[in-house]
Design a protein around this motif. Structure first.
Motif, PDB file in Angstrom:
ATOM      1  N   GLU A  42     -40.139   6.027 -19.163  1.00  0.00           N
ATOM      2  CA  GLU A  42     -39.449   4.829 -18.663  1.00  0.00           C
ATOM      3  C   GLU A  42     -37.932   4.982 -18.732  1.00  0.00           C
ATOM      4  O   GLU A  42     -37.216   4.598 -17.802  1.00  0.00           O
ATOM      5  N   ALA A  43     -37.455   5.555 -19.828  1.00  0.00           N
ATOM      6  CA  ALA A  43     -35.997   5.641 -20.024  1.00  0.00           C
ATOM      7  C   ALA A  43     -35.367   6.553 -18.976  1.00  0.00           C
ATOM      8  O   ALA A  43     -34.306   6.256 -18.408  1.00  0.00           O
ATOM      9  N   ARG A  44     -36.041   7.660 -18.702  1.00  0.00           N
ATOM     10  CA  ARG A  44     -35.484   8.579 -17.697  1.00  0.00           C
ATOM     11  C   ARG A  44     -35.543   7.976 -16.297  1.00  0.00           C
ATOM     12  O   ARG A  44     -34.630   8.164 -15.485  1.00  0.00           O
ATOM     13  N   LEU A  45     -36.610   7.225 -16.021  1.00  0.00           N
ATOM     14  CA  LEU A  45     -36.698   6.544 -14.727  1.00  0.00           C
ATOM     15  C   LEU A  45     -35.571   5.521 -14.592  1.00  0.00           C
ATOM     16  O   LEU A  45     -34.935   5.419 -13.540  1.00  0.00           O
ATOM     17  N   ALA A  46     -35.330   4.787 -15.676  1.00  0.00           N
ATOM     18  CA  ALA A  46     -34.277   3.760 -15.647  1.00  0.00           C
ATOM     19  C   ALA A  46     -32.917   4.413 -15.409  1.00  0.00           C
ATOM     20  O   ALA A  46     -32.089   3.902 -14.657  1.00  0.00           O
ATOM     21  N   GLN A  47     -32.718   5.571 -16.032  1.00  0.00           N
ATOM     22  CA  GLN A  47     -31.454   6.288 -15.837  1.00  0.00           C
ATOM     23  C   GLN A  47     -31.289   6.711 -14.373  1.00  0.00           C
ATOM     24  O   GLN A  47     -30.223   6.533 -13.777  1.00  0.00           O
ATOM     25  N   ALA A  48     -32.368   7.266 -13.791  1.00  0.00           N
ATOM     26  CA  ALA A  48     -32.317   7.692 -12.389  1.00  0.00           C
ATOM     27  C   ALA A  48     -32.006   6.507 -11.480  1.00  0.00           C
ATOM     28  O   ALA A  48     -31.251   6.621 -10.506  1.00  0.00           O
ATOM     29  N   HIS A  49     -32.575   5.368 -11.817  1.00  0.00           N
ATOM     30  CA  HIS A  49     -32.327   4.158 -11.033  1.00  0.00           C
ATOM     31  C   HIS A  49     -30.874   3.720 -11.175  1.00  0.00           C
ATOM     32  O   HIS A  49     -30.191   3.413 -10.191  1.00  0.00           O
ATOM     33  N   ARG A  50     -30.400   3.732 -12.408  1.00  0.00           N
ATOM     34  CA  ARG A  50     -29.020   3.338 -12.696  1.00  0.00           C
ATOM     35  C   ARG A  50     -28.025   4.242 -11.962  1.00  0.00           C
ATOM     36  O   ARG A  50     -26.983   3.806 -11.487  1.00  0.00           O
ATOM     37  N   LEU A  51     -28.370   5.519 -11.871  1.00  0.00           N
ATOM     38  CA  LEU A  51     -27.467   6.479 -11.231  1.00  0.00           C
ATOM     39  C   LEU A  51     -27.573   6.445  -9.708  1.00  0.00           C
ATOM     40  O   LEU A  51     -26.862   7.169  -9.018  1.00  0.00           O
ATOM     41  N   GLY A  52     -28.489   5.629  -9.200  1.00  0.00           N
ATOM     42  CA  GLY A  52     -28.592   5.493  -7.757  1.00  0.00           C
ATOM     43  C   GLY A  52     -29.450   6.552  -7.091  1.00  0.00           C
ATOM     44  O   GLY A  52     -29.412   6.715  -5.869  1.00  0.00           O
ATOM     45  N   ALA A  53     -30.252   7.263  -7.882  1.00  0.00           N
ATOM     46  CA  ALA A  53     -31.094   8.310  -7.298  1.00  0.00           C
ATOM     47  C   ALA A  53     -32.346   7.726  -6.650  1.00  0.00           C
ATOM     48  O   ALA A  53     -32.936   8.357  -5.775  1.00  0.00           O
ATOM     49  N   VAL A  54     -32.772   6.537  -7.087  1.00  0.00           N
ATOM     50  CA  VAL A  54     -33.984   5.908  -6.526  1.00  0.00           C
ATOM     51  C   VAL A  54     -33.743   4.406  -6.363  1.00  0.00           C
ATOM     52  O   VAL A  54     -32.922   3.821  -7.061  1.00  0.00           O
ATOM     53  N   ASP A  55     -34.477   3.823  -5.402  1.00  0.00           N
ATOM     54  CA  ASP A  55     -34.396   2.375  -5.220  1.00  0.00           C
ATOM     55  C   ASP A  55     -35.298   1.641  -6.195  1.00  0.00           C
ATOM     56  O   ASP A  55     -35.031   0.518  -6.597  1.00  0.00           O
ATOM     57  N   GLU A  56     -36.421   2.292  -6.507  1.00  0.00           N
ATOM     58  CA  GLU A  56     -37.414   1.696  -7.392  1.00  0.00           C
ATOM     59  C   GLU A  56     -37.993   2.797  -8.248  1.00  0.00           C
ATOM     60  O   GLU A  56     -37.945   3.961  -7.865  1.00  0.00           O
ATOM     61  N   ALA A  57     -38.591   2.392  -9.360  1.00  0.00           N
ATOM     62  CA  ALA A  57     -39.173   3.403 -10.239  1.00  0.00           C
ATOM     63  C   ALA A  57     -40.481   2.881 -10.822  1.00  0.00           C
ATOM     64  O   ALA A  57     -40.632   1.685 -11.049  1.00  0.00           O
ATOM     65  N   THR A  58     -41.405   3.795 -11.032  1.00  0.00           N
ATOM     66  CA  THR A  58     -42.688   3.409 -11.623  1.00  0.00           C
ATOM     67  C   THR A  58     -43.289   4.575 -12.399  1.00  0.00           C
ATOM     68  O   THR A  58     -43.043   5.730 -12.066  1.00  0.00           O
ATOM     69  N   THR A  59     -44.084   4.231 -13.411  1.00  0.00           N
ATOM     70  CA  THR A  59     -44.817   5.275 -14.135  1.00  0.00           C
ATOM     71  C   THR A  59     -46.225   5.417 -13.555  1.00  0.00           C
ATOM     72  O   THR A  59     -46.998   6.251 -14.023  1.00  0.00           O
ATOM     73  N   ASP A  60     -46.545   4.619 -12.541  1.00  0.00           N
ATOM     74  CA  ASP A  60     -47.895   4.609 -11.954  1.00  0.00           C
ATOM     75  C   ASP A  60     -47.895   5.490 -10.701  1.00  0.00           C
ATOM     76  O   ASP A  60     -47.430   5.077  -9.643  1.00  0.00           O
ATOM     77  N   LEU A  61     -48.388   6.704 -10.836  1.00  0.00           N
ATOM     78  CA  LEU A  61     -48.320   7.660  -9.733  1.00  0.00           C
ATOM     79  C   LEU A  61     -49.049   7.146  -8.493  1.00  0.00           C
ATOM     80  O   LEU A  61     -48.503   7.205  -7.373  1.00  0.00           O
ATOM     81  N   ALA A  62     -50.248   6.621  -8.670  1.00  0.00           N
ATOM     82  CA  ALA A  62     -51.038   6.164  -7.521  1.00  0.00           C
ATOM     83  C   ALA A  62     -50.292   5.078  -6.760  1.00  0.00           C
ATOM     84  O   ALA A  62     -50.193   5.116  -5.522  1.00  0.00           O
ATOM     85  N   ARG A  63     -49.736   4.116  -7.491  1.00  0.00           N
ATOM     86  CA  ARG A  63     -49.004   3.029  -6.842  1.00  0.00           C
ATOM     87  C   ARG A  63     -47.722   3.556  -6.194  1.00  0.00           C
ATOM     88  O   ARG A  63     -47.333   3.133  -5.110  1.00  0.00           O
ATOM     89  N   GLY A  64     -47.082   4.487  -6.888  1.00  0.00           N
ATOM     90  CA  GLY A  64     -45.809   4.998  -6.393  1.00  0.00           C
ATOM     91  C   GLY A  64     -45.943   5.772  -5.085  1.00  0.00           C
ATOM     92  O   GLY A  64     -45.076   5.686  -4.216  1.00  0.00           O
ATOM     93  N   VAL A  65     -47.010   6.524  -4.928  1.00  0.00           N
ATOM     94  CA  VAL A  65     -47.130   7.343  -3.713  1.00  0.00           C
ATOM     95  C   VAL A  65     -47.822   6.599  -2.568  1.00  0.00           C
ATOM     96  O   VAL A  65     -47.720   7.023  -1.412  1.00  0.00           O
ATOM     97  N   ALA A  66     -48.514   5.503  -2.874  1.00  0.00           N
ATOM     98  CA  ALA A  66     -49.203   4.751  -1.816  1.00  0.00           C
ATOM     99  C   ALA A  66     -48.164   4.297  -0.793  1.00  0.00           C
ATOM    100  O   ALA A  66     -47.147   3.721  -1.155  1.00  0.00           O
ATOM    101  N   GLY A  67     -48.424   4.587   0.470  1.00  0.00           N
ATOM    102  CA  GLY A  67     -47.493   4.151   1.508  1.00  0.00           C
ATOM    103  C   GLY A  67     -46.324   5.101   1.708  1.00  0.00           C
ATOM    104  O   GLY A  67     -45.486   4.871   2.573  1.00  0.00           O
ATOM    105  N   ALA A  68     -46.240   6.174   0.922  1.00  0.00           N
ATOM    106  CA  ALA A  68     -45.116   7.107   1.095  1.00  0.00           C
ATOM    107  C   ALA A  68     -45.356   7.995   2.307  1.00  0.00           C
ATOM    108  O   ALA A  68     -46.476   8.421   2.579  1.00  0.00           O
ATOM    109  N   GLU A  69     -44.277   8.255   3.022  1.00  0.00           N
ATOM    110  CA  GLU A  69     -44.357   9.167   4.156  1.00  0.00           C
ATOM    111  C   GLU A  69     -44.224  10.612   3.654  1.00  0.00           C
ATOM    112  O   GLU A  69     -44.873  11.522   4.168  1.00  0.00           O
TER     113      GLU A  69
END
Lengths: 303, 303
Positions: B39-66
């Motif tokens: 979670e902490a590393r995801l939050a950092q990536a989000h804070r740094l602007g590398a991602v719009d959203e972050a999740t630890t749930d792989l299935a949810r995260g990739v659903a709908g991804a192109e």
């Protein structure tokens, strides 16, 4: 450092040329004379502002010099020191810029020279050679090792210290043997390893080479004649360093053959700790740009 | 590249984070989702602007991804690709960022995954890890190797090429085996050698270390767990490269023991020629600053 009168530099390449630029830019000497065997290289050093005058006549060049710096390839340093001692006026003294034990031992054989000489090695340089890559700030913040012996007058050690400090160096004193043992590990072995790495990568792989290759092989671009001479002058200490390196590589091979992650990790971590100690001492960005040629407009030539 | 919808990045460290920054800065995706275990590393990536959203749930995260990019440590890439393939909506495809043969072979075992996957290795990085060192320009001008197999649909190879080119990479296609053999020499061996060099220099010598040590050991500062995994994944090719390197070092030892200047010079020159070929290809200052963290004001975050 009180302002020096005439300073003679024998060998005006990267190191000698940088001494000249630094002396002139800092106004440390009234006159800087470059001495060399090659007219064209002397003319270049003069054109670049590293020396006020240039000559191929060693005796004439050092006559009247207060300080002589020998910056030739290492295998010619001892002979140049001895020749300079023969032509130097009273009050003059001599220092140099190279690997130490062999040079100090050779100079010690010669009565006049050994009382006028303070062995020095300013630890600075680059894979590039020649006065074209010289820079006035080459020695700034870099270590310069002095290797006086029992035969070296204490007042000359003081003068040599003041001289190299005036060029920006942090001066430390060591025995020639301790210097050579350390440099075998910090410099000579890394040069040999860089060359072996470069030799291991076939041309067809080069398009895939990135940072690890680029930095790991950088010094393999250095001049072969200079490095052959350095390797030979320090071969005993270098063979010792090589044995230690081979042991570490053999440990890596065993861990890799065993496909053992714990062994690989332990091996890596003990190496990483060593490198971390360097970063802690030097700062992570220490000296980052020091081995790169100055941009043209960074060079503050004195004219 | 047409603007992508959702892009999911599994593993938002140096490489994954840089993919995210580049996508967002270049406006290449409508939404970038970061997926990770911490979670902490995801939050950092989000804070740094590398991602719009972050999740630890792989299935949810990739659903709908192109597109899904797997940027985890190499020993977890294949499992992440297979897991992502199981949750990906129709039309989505997957690429990665690591050492190739083992990953491609593992993914090929899995029916659904092998038809959705284009193995990739963007050759860029640094000894630093984590999203904090990510940079939007990390891939600019760097080579990215694609390793499609007979099972990879041609249209996916085209998309993967367009994707990595859109991030600034120069894309080339190779077999996984050829990629691994090359990288063993250009990257994995240089890392092992840097560590062995670092291990060879005792702490008391570090004050005398200058450029050759600094550059020769730079990558020994990299994370042990990441490199242990890379060494293991590519151990056969790396053992081959190691043998070649050991042969070159043994030649050097013989020349030094013989104290033979001609042998030393010939050895050095053949290595120097190899490095000169790299400089000719990449330019002498190629990539000079690429492995160093961007100065803060160089980072053009999209917010």
């Amino acid at each position: 450092l009180e302002r020096l009168g005439t300073v003679a530099i024998i060998g005006v390449g990267l190191i000698g040329g940088s001494v000249g630029l630094a002396l002139r830019e800092r106004g440390l000497a009234r006159r800087v004379v470059g001495i060399g065997r090659d007219e064209a290289r002397l003319a270049q050093a003069h054109r670049l502002g590293a020396v006020d005058e240039a000559t191929t006549d060693l005796a004439r060049g050092v006559a009247g010099a207060e300080v002589v710096i020998v910056g030739t390839p290492v295998h010619r340093i001892a002979a140049a020191v001895i020749a300079a001692a023969g032509s130097l006026s009273d009050g003059g003294w001599i220092t140099d810029t190279g690997t130490k034990r062999e040079i100090v031992a050779a100079v010690a054989q010669q009565n006049r020279a050994r009382g006028l000489f303070v062995g020095a090695h300013p630890i600075a340089g680059s894979e590039r050679q020649g006065a074209a890559h010289a820079r006035a700030d080459l020695f700034e913040g870099q270590t310069c090792v002095l290797t006086p012996t029992a035969a070296t007058p204490a007042r000359l050690v003081d003068r040599a210290r003041a001289f190299w400090e005036a060029l920006g160096s942090r001066v430390r004193t060591m025995t020639p043997e301790a210097h050579d043992a350390a440099l075998a590990r910090t410099s000579h072995l890394p040069h040999a390893v860089a060359a072996a790495l470069a030799a291991t990568v076939p041309p067809e792989c080069l398009p895939l080479a990135a940072g690890a290759y680029r930095d790991g092989t950088r010094v393999a671009a250095a001049a072969g004649a200079l490095w052959t001479a350095i390797f030979q002058q320090n071969r005993h200490a270098l063979l010792d360093a090589l044995t230690t390196f081979e042991d570490h590589m053999a440990q890596f091979r065993r861990a890799l053959e065993a496909d053992d992650p714990d062994q690989l990790l332990a091996w890596w971590e003990s190496a990483r700790t060593r490198r971390a100690a360097y970063d802690a001492q030097h700062g992570p960005d220490a000296d980052r740009n020091h081995d790169q040629p100055a941009a043209k407009d960074d060079r503050k030539f004195p004219f």
